[in-house]
Scaffold this active site. Structure first.
Site, PDB file in Angstrom:
ATOM      1  CB  THR A 136      64.219  70.458 -58.511  1.00 36.26           C
ATOM      2  OG1 THR A 136      63.129  70.813 -59.370  1.00 36.26           O
ATOM      3  CG2 THR A 136      63.692  70.084 -57.146  1.00 36.26           C
ATOM      4  CG  ASP A 137      67.634  71.909 -64.046  1.00 38.46           C
ATOM      5  OD1 ASP A 137      66.687  72.409 -64.690  1.00 38.46           O
ATOM      6  OD2 ASP A 137      68.805  71.987 -64.418  1.00 38.46           O
ATOM      7  CD1 TRP A 138      62.263  69.069 -67.672  1.00 34.39           C
ATOM      8  CD2 TRP A 138      61.670  71.212 -67.540  1.00 34.39           C
ATOM      9  NE1 TRP A 138      61.155  69.233 -68.460  1.00 34.39           N
ATOM     10  CE2 TRP A 138      60.773  70.550 -68.393  1.00 34.39           C
ATOM     11  CE3 TRP A 138      61.500  72.577 -67.295  1.00 34.39           C
ATOM     12  CZ2 TRP A 138      59.721  71.209 -69.018  1.00 34.39           C
ATOM     13  CZ3 TRP A 138      60.455  73.227 -67.907  1.00 34.39           C
ATOM     14  CH2 TRP A 138      59.579  72.543 -68.757  1.00 34.39           C
ATOM     15  CB  ALA A 139      60.985  66.737 -64.726  1.00 34.93           C
ATOM     16  CG  ASP A 140      66.414  67.092 -62.184  1.00 33.77           C
ATOM     17  OD1 ASP A 140      66.412  66.178 -63.031  1.00 33.77           O
ATOM     18  OD2 ASP A 140      67.101  68.116 -62.312  1.00 33.77           O
TER      19      ASP A 140
END
Length: 767
Positions: free
Chosen positions: A307-311
């Site tokens: 994932t990307d940041w906190a997605d």
């Protein structure tokens, strides 16, 4: 012949050895999975930030410089079995020695104190060099590399980045960006190679090959694992803002956004990062059709999906398709996510995923598939055998040789957009007034993701390099170069915050100058901090340009920006315009060498430079965007009318194109199309020219064809008077087909036009 046979034999032997090693790794992975508890498996699927295990006042920030908190590290790695760590917004560049200390400390806990002794996978955004390492070589950002059109230099830059990243004991980079830079409003346009699918595909594959090496031998201590991002359509937002919704029909998704990712997967890239936004109403992190059916099944991607940041958290708190964090975790993992960039509060993810498996809402088969993909990367990187690499084994780190490669890329990417009356190149003895907020800044030359997330720490680490002003003073002498900014960026402010700084003094100083070098653009930004509401270059910079133009002195406008900020309010008053993009630490020197004629510019725009804020149409568009003005009926000024077109770029010499031809006029499907054109340097200096081959489908049955599409490009070097015939080969199935409304590829018989420069040739394709 014997030499060629020997080389081929050695290649096959090496390939056989690689295949055998992969089979052995797969056996080891399966054996390890059988030993793992559910909690150990879930831990491998979690990625936390360095701040979480660094000493600090809380988990959201660590002290500067970072130091490991052993209690926090043991909790993460031993209690929760966390498998991956990455840098954060709060971290700045460290020395190789410090990196070795940090990574060694992490791996010692993972390899000696955990039950199964599985190494940690550490990842960093090394997008234009080893961006988080002091003394590393900073290359031009990707958008500039797209302008270079130089495959060899792109690959070489990635090879050097891999070498210097490994010198810091880090094996994984979140790069390359394969998103199309279609929208100049978008804050991450400069992280792409540009707006064209073929350009992004070609250079993306070169970057992967540079990072991962031939045959993707990432276990080699001079190579690293790449990470394709952001799958899929991340830049194609409706609003032009970061992490906002996009609406992309199936034909457009496959025609424009998928090709670079497909080619990169075929090139063997080991990992992929997912689009943080929403496509057609569905957050991509919860889209089974995209992540499993398309990516893993249709494209056959066997690597790690992160994932990307906190997605995953965002599925609940922002996108509101999950009532609880637990529901969000279930949606994402079942959709096909293998590793969650959590990034701070990792306990809820781990606890929720364990519970979901026990409740039967996430299958053990899905967990095992994810863990298998994580372990596959760790084995490929040889982390089990060698979890760290030592900086002493990398003597070329930060070397002059590597710096020369960065300079060469900058020199070949910088693009001459306008040169009325041959104002450029400058006379070295000329008296120059330098003005503008970007004239004396290493921060603006580099952009974000340089020593820190937003690039705000650049001044701490780049003082040994030359700003544009300093490079001019070095070449022309301080007596001949006067600097009065006129406009400056506010200290610590956002990219759009600039203020007047000796505006009237700058205008007065122009009286003593032969020429004005006006350096305008943007300060550093990326992601949400880079969102903007006005594509025009700032009012203060516009005012400075207009007032300096009123002096009557010739002006060379140097643009130093991550996206094309609109300059139509004063463009006509500029005598020359040079686009430097974000050229890196060596960009000031390369730019000045071009201004003085020591280097002949050869960059070509990787995007369309718009003239107006409401006319941001890509060169890839439909014929209806080019409707001609009907006699006395409508004003069609709003049609496709860019300031500068995709592929535009001038030289200090001139090139003549002739004899564009194909080997025949009619082709059957399956037959290669041979195209050739002759290019001659008709000027007085040596120069490099990019030869672009476009195609146009004259009639299509399913969807309206694009006006034209780039199919091939080649960069050549010609001495004065020298000619060269450039040959291209097209495949009808690959180059003349298109995707219909149902998302299926069509190749139709009919007429096509092939174009190079202003020349055209028509061919027919038969059944």
């Amino acid at each position: 012949m014997k030499v060629k046979m020997k080389i081929a034999l050695l290649f096959l032997m090496g390939l056989s050895h690689l295949v055998l090693a992969q089979k052995n790794d797969e056996a080891k992975i399966e054996a390890l999975i059988k030993k793992m508890t559910l909690e150990e498996k879930v831990g491998q699927m979690a990625q936390i930030t360095l701040d979480v295990v660094g000493k600090g006042d809380d988990v959201y920030s660590s002290y500067d410089p970072v130091e490991l908190d052993m209690d926090a590290l043991k909790k993460a790695l031993i209690d929760y079995k966390i498998g991956s760590i990455l840098n954060t917004a709060n971290n700045k560049a460290l020395t190789n020695e410090h990196w070795y200390e940090i990574i060694s400390g992490i791996q010692k806990v993972a390899m000696k104190q955990t039950r199964l002794k599985i190494p940690v996978l550490y990842g960093v955004d090394e997008i234009h060099g080893a961006t988080y390492t002091v003394g590393a070589t900073m290359f031009p950002q990707q958008i500039a590399q797209g302008a270079s059109r130089n495959r060899e230099l792109v690959r070489k830059g990635a090879e050097i980045t891999a070498y210097e990243t490994r010198a810091g004991s880090i094996p994984w980079t979140f790069s390359p960006v394969l998103d199309l830079g279609l929208d100049p409003r978008f804050s991450r346009m400069w992280e792409s190679f540009g707006e064209d699918p073929y350009l992004c595909t070609q250079l993306g594959v070169e970057m992967i090959n540079g990072y991962e090496g031939d045959n993707n031998t990432v276990g080699d201590p001079e190579h690293i694992a790449s990470c394709l991002k952001h799958f899929l359509g991340y830049h194609a937002t409706i609003s032009g803002k970061d992490r906002t919704p996009a609406y992309i029909p199936e034909d457009a998704l496959r025609e424009y956004h998928l090709p670079a990712f497909k080619a990169a997967i075929e090139a063997g890239a080991h990992t992929i990062m997912i689009n943080s936004g929403i496509i057609n109403g569905v957050p991509v992190h919860a889209n089974y059709d995209l992540l499993t059916k398309l990516l893993k099944e249709e494209l056959g991607f066997k690597g790690l999906v992160v994932t990307d940041w906190a997605d995953i958290e965002n599925l609940q708190r922002r996108d509101r398709i999950a009532e609880t964090n637990k529901d969000a975790v279930m949606l994402a993992i079942n959709a096909g996510i293998d590793m969650s960039m959590i990034p701070y509060q990792y306990e809820p993810f781990c606890n929720d995923l364990v519970a979901l498996v026990k409740e039967g809402k996430v299958s053990m088969e899905r967990i095992d598939d994810a863990v298998r993909r994580v372990l596959r990367v760790k084995f490929a990187l040889n982390l089990f055998e060698k979890p760290t690499t030592h900086y002493k084994d990398y003597p070329k780190f930060g070397s002059d040789e590597f710096g020369k490669a960065a300079y060469d890329m900058a020199a070949e990417s910088i693009t001459l957009l306008k040169n009325d009356d041959n104002v450029l190149p400058l006379d070295k003895s000329a008296k120059v007034l330098v003005a503008g907020p970007n004239a004396n800044s290493m921060r603006t030359l580099n952009g974000a993701w340089t020593y820190s997330w937003q690039g705000d720490r650049v001044p701490e680490f780049a003082s040994e390099y030359n700003t544009i002003l300093e490079a001019l003073q070095n070449k022309m002498g301080e007596k001949n170069v006067t600097f009065v900014p006129g406009v400056s960026y506010k200290d610590g402010g956002k990219y759009y915050e600039d203020e007047l700084d000796q505006m009237e003094e700058a205008v007065k100083s122009a009286a003593d100058a032969d020429v004005i070098i006006l350096c305008l653009g943007e300060s550093t930004y990326t992601e949400k901090p880079g969102d903007l509401n006005d594509l025009y270059i700032s009012e203060n910079q516009t005012e400075l340009a207009k007032k300096l133009a009123e002096t009557g002195k010739p002006i060379v406008l140097v643009l130093n920006e991550g996206r094309p900020r609109i300059i139509s309010r004063f463009e006509q008053q500029m005598n020359a315009i040079v686009q430097s993009y974000l050229p890196g630490n060596h960009g000031g020197d390369a730019l000045v060498d071009i201004l003085l004629g020591e280097v002949n510019p050869s960059g070509k725009l990787p995007y369309t430079y718009p003239r107006y804020p409401n006319a941001t149409i890509s060169y890839i568009h439909k014929p209806s965007e080019e409707q001609k003005k009907a006699e006395g009926v409508y004003n069609y000024e709003a049609d496709y009318n860019p300031q500068f077109k995709f592929g535009h770029g001038l030289s200090y010499t001139t090139f003549e194109y002739s004899n564009l031809k194909t080997d025949k006029a009619t082709y059957k499907k399956g037959e290669d199309i041979k195209v050739s054109v002759t290019v001659k340097n008709t000027g007085k200096v040596e120069g490099k020219e990019v030869v672009h081959l476009f195609s146009s489908d004259l009639v299509a049955s399913s969807v309206t064809p694009d006006v034209k599409r780039l199919r091939r490009f080649e960069k050549i070097n010609l001495k004065p008077g020298e000619s060269k015939t450039v040959d291209f080969t097209l495949s009808p199935e690959k180059d003349l087909s298109y995707f219909g409304r149902d998302g299926k590829k069509l190749l139709e018989a009919g007429a096509f036009e092939l174009m190079v420069n202003d020349d055209k040739v028509e061919i027919d394709l038969s059944e």
